[in-house]
Write an enzyme that holds these catalytic residues in place. Structure first.
Site, PDB file in Angstrom:
ATOM      1  CG  LEU A 248      -2.255  -0.886   1.169  1.00  0.00           C
ATOM      2  CD1 LEU A 248      -2.982  -0.754   2.368  1.00  0.00           C
ATOM      3  CD2 LEU A 248      -2.817  -0.613  -0.203  1.00  0.00           C
ATOM      4  CB  CYS A 258       7.531 -10.496 -11.702  1.00  0.00           C
ATOM      5  SG  CYS A 258       9.039 -11.206 -11.290  1.00  0.00           S
TER       6      CYS A 258
HETATM    7  C1  UGA Z   1       7.168 -10.157  -7.276  1.00  0.00           C
HETATM    8  C2  UGA Z   1       6.273 -10.867  -6.164  1.00  0.00           C
HETATM    9  O1  UGA Z   1       6.139  -9.992  -5.136  1.00  0.00           O
HETATM   10  C3  UGA Z   1       7.080 -11.865  -5.844  1.00  0.00           C
HETATM   11  O2  UGA Z   1       6.216 -12.733  -4.922  1.00  0.00           O
HETATM   12  C4  UGA Z   1       7.070 -12.939  -7.150  1.00  0.00           C
HETATM   13  O3  UGA Z   1       7.575 -14.159  -6.959  1.00  0.00           O
HETATM   14  C5  UGA Z   1       7.910 -12.078  -7.973  1.00  0.00           C
HETATM   15  O4  UGA Z   1       7.409 -10.900  -8.379  1.00  0.00           O
HETATM   16  C6  UGA Z   1       8.156 -12.952  -9.509  1.00  0.00           C
HETATM   17  O5  UGA Z   1       6.962 -13.310  -9.970  1.00  0.00           O
HETATM   18  O6  UGA Z   1       8.887 -13.427  -9.651  1.00  0.00           O
HETATM   19  P1  UGA Z   1       9.422  -8.506  -7.231  1.00  0.00           P
HETATM   20  O7  UGA Z   1       9.104  -8.414  -8.851  1.00  0.00           O
HETATM   21  O8  UGA Z   1      10.689  -9.028  -6.834  1.00  0.00           O
HETATM   22  O9  UGA Z   1       8.284  -9.738  -6.712  1.00  0.00           O
HETATM   23  O10 UGA Z   1       8.944  -7.089  -6.469  1.00  0.00           O
HETATM   24  P2  UGA Z   1       7.931  -6.624  -5.598  1.00  0.00           P
HETATM   25  O11 UGA Z   1       8.579  -6.253  -4.091  1.00  0.00           O
HETATM   26  O12 UGA Z   1       6.872  -7.600  -5.649  1.00  0.00           O
HETATM   27  O13 UGA Z   1       7.950  -5.181  -6.118  1.00  0.00           O
HETATM   28  C7  UGA Z   1       7.153  -5.034  -7.511  1.00  0.00           C
HETATM   29  C8  UGA Z   1       6.996  -3.352  -7.828  1.00  0.00           C
HETATM   30  O14 UGA Z   1       5.768  -2.961  -6.850  1.00  0.00           O
HETATM   31  C9  UGA Z   1       8.341  -2.802  -7.574  1.00  0.00           C
HETATM   32  O15 UGA Z   1       8.290  -1.925  -8.710  1.00  0.00           O
HETATM   33  C10 UGA Z   1       7.973  -2.006  -6.258  1.00  0.00           C
HETATM   34  O16 UGA Z   1       8.801  -0.858  -6.222  1.00  0.00           O
HETATM   35  C11 UGA Z   1       6.625  -1.899  -6.269  1.00  0.00           C
HETATM   36  N1  UGA Z   1       6.012  -1.679  -5.070  1.00  0.00           N
HETATM   37  C12 UGA Z   1       5.882  -2.581  -4.321  1.00  0.00           C
HETATM   38  C13 UGA Z   1       5.425  -0.430  -4.640  1.00  0.00           C
HETATM   39  O17 UGA Z   1       5.428   0.479  -5.488  1.00  0.00           O
HETATM   40  N2  UGA Z   1       4.919  -0.215  -3.303  1.00  0.00           N
HETATM   41  C14 UGA Z   1       4.609  -1.305  -2.477  1.00  0.00           C
HETATM   42  O18 UGA Z   1       4.182  -1.113  -1.567  1.00  0.00           O
HETATM   43  C15 UGA Z   1       5.128  -2.639  -2.950  1.00  0.00           C
END
Ligand code: UGA
Length: 432
Positions: A248, A258
């Site tokens: 959030l 991903c």
């Molecule tokens: C994501 C999933 O979280 C994993 O569970 C999954 O295994 C992985 O993809 C995959 O399919 O291999 P990841 O891509 O490493 O993992 O990154 P996340 O931590 O999920 O973040 C994704 C994006 O959302 C980033 O750009 C991050 O900055 C953004 N984000 C995340 C936000 O802007 N706000 C948040 O509160 C959380």
């Protein structure tokens, strides 16, 4: 159990090392000879907290070997396929690497070796791949075991995941349960199902999280327009257990290897089946237009042709991955608008080269990157950016503007040092 991993990329390497760490004998193969050479020398080729440590341990205990030859998989009881599934031009996932890996492995191992697809593949792929094997005269079983590892905390996520999802017949599920027994005994939930549901769980997990992010990003825009505070808003809605506090935090858009790819692939599948998925489609387009919106917000604050310091290039903190990074997309747009950029990222090195930003070198420090600049824009939430010494950098900046798209900066400190500050979801003037 002797277990093979095909593909020493992000998913394959972390999974192979950690599966060795929980007690199995692993062969990890990759056709990239250079990569295997480094791995054999004990060099961890990806930036991931604690992975190098576990890698050293499993190499020393001889629990893992790295190889570029498929023939080294010959004695494996189970093989995990962890090769890439890039997006084709239309958004569909390209399965050709998965199919090649399956067919090549099937020629080497006997038919009682279980082939498990760990790569993210569209629902129905395991069934199609099994048909492909049959058509080529092989009768190996195929199971599904998607991964839920986040870059930056993949080791932790492997050991303490919320769940292990597996798809296959009862015998295949039993084998997967045996492999992950050390984690299951520690309380990780094992959810066994059919292969298509398992594949669907992976796509829906990433898609649901993306939708959550698009929603909070749009609410951040609304907060800016009506004078509400996004941090407290996220806290307020996240305290409702049905919503939950995670994912959030607003930002400049979601990125990485991903979410953008998996949401597009699911949307493509729905379109092919003529099943309306309006919420998913809206989230995808909301995210795609977000980069432009961020660049427009900057344009509304910083005069044209100014020097802008970009802090952060990776798609999120604690990784060196710049794939689909919002920071790069926004930087590119700013460059096209005529701004001059000075960039700093704690892990993306000086050798960074990008076809669209070829003129730019990465500075060695925040200090270097702010010299003579008019404004700082934070695009990745590196912890280092929470402790910026604004007095020090303010001295050599031409103007003192700070724009924080990750809610990481200490705005009070910046204000005390004479900066005019803007933060996403708080006090940014809305742009149309
Ligand atoms: C994501 C999933 O979280 C994993 O569970 C999954 O295994 C992985 O993809 C995959 O399919 O291999 P990841 O891509 O490493 O993992 O990154 P996340 O931590 O999920 O973040 C994704 C994006 O959302 C980033 O750009 C991050 O900055 C953004 N984000 C995340 C936000 O802007 N706000 C948040 O509160 C959380």
């Amino acid at each position: 159990m002797k277990i093979g991993f095909i593909g020493g990329g992000y998913v394959g390497l972390v999974s192979a090392i950690m599966t060795a760490y929980i007690g199995h004998n692993i062969v990890c193969i990759d056709k990239d000879e250079d990569k295997i050479k480094h791995l054999k020398e004990g060099k961890c080729i990806i930036y991931e907290k604690n992975l190098a440590l576990h890698m050293r341990q499993v190499i020393e205990s001889r629990a893992i070997i790295f190889s570029e030859h498929y023939k080294d998989l010959i004695h494996c009881d189970v093989i995990f396929i962890c090769v890439g599934t890039p997006s084709a031009a239309d958004g569909m996932a390209d399965l050709s690497y998965v199919e090649d890996a399956l067919l090549t492995a099937a020629q080497i191992v006997p038919s009682d070796c279980l082939l498990v697809i760990k790569s993210t593949v569209p629902p129905g792929s395991c069934i199609k791949c099994a048909e492909l094997l049959r058509a080529n005269g092989f009768d190996h079983k195929i199971a599904s075991n998607p991964e839920f590892l986040r870059e930056g905390s993949a080791v932790h996520d492997f050991l303490h995941g919320d769940r292990i999802v597996a798809g296959g017949d009862n015998a295949s599920l039993k084998i997967l349960q045996q492999i992950f027994a050390p984690l299951i005994e520690k309380g990780v939930i094992f959810l066994g199902t059919d292969t298509t549901t398992s594949e669907m769980i992976k796509y829906c997990s990433n898609s649901f999280l993306s939708i959550k992010l698009s929603f909070i990003n749009e609410m951040a825009n609304l907060c800016e327009a009506i004078g509400a505070d996004i941090t407290t808003l996220s806290e307020g809605i996240g305290l409702d257990k049905r919503i939950g506090p995670l994912f959030l935090k607003p930002g400049p858009g979601y990125g990485g290897s991903c979410f953008p790819k998996d949401t597009l692939a699911l949307a493509f599948l729905a379109q092919e089946l003529k099943i309306p998925c309006d919420v998913l489609n809206a989230s995808i387009s909301s995210n795609m237009s977000r980069y432009r919106l961020m660049s427009d917000k900057i344009k509304a604050i910083v005069k044209k042709e100014s020097i802008i310091t970009i802090l952060g290039l990776t798609f999120k903190a604690n990784t060196d991955d710049v794939r689909e990074s919002p920071a790069i997309k926004i930087s590119q747009m700013l460059e096209q608008e005529g701004y001059v950029l000075q960039i700093y990222d704690p892990v993306v090195g000086k050798n960074f080269s990008n076809p669209y930003m070829s003129r730019y070198k990465i500075s060695n420090s925040i200090f270097d990157a702010t010299k003579d600049s008019h404004a700082i824009v934070i695009l990745t939430e590196w912890q280092e950016f929470a402790g910026i010494n604004y007095d020090q950098i303010g001295m050599h900046m031409k103007e003192r503007i700070l724009i924080d798209f990750r809610l990481i900066a200490n705005l009070d400190n910046a204000k005390k040092s004479g900066f005019t500050t803007y933060a996403i979801g708080k006090n940014m003037a809305p742009v149309g």
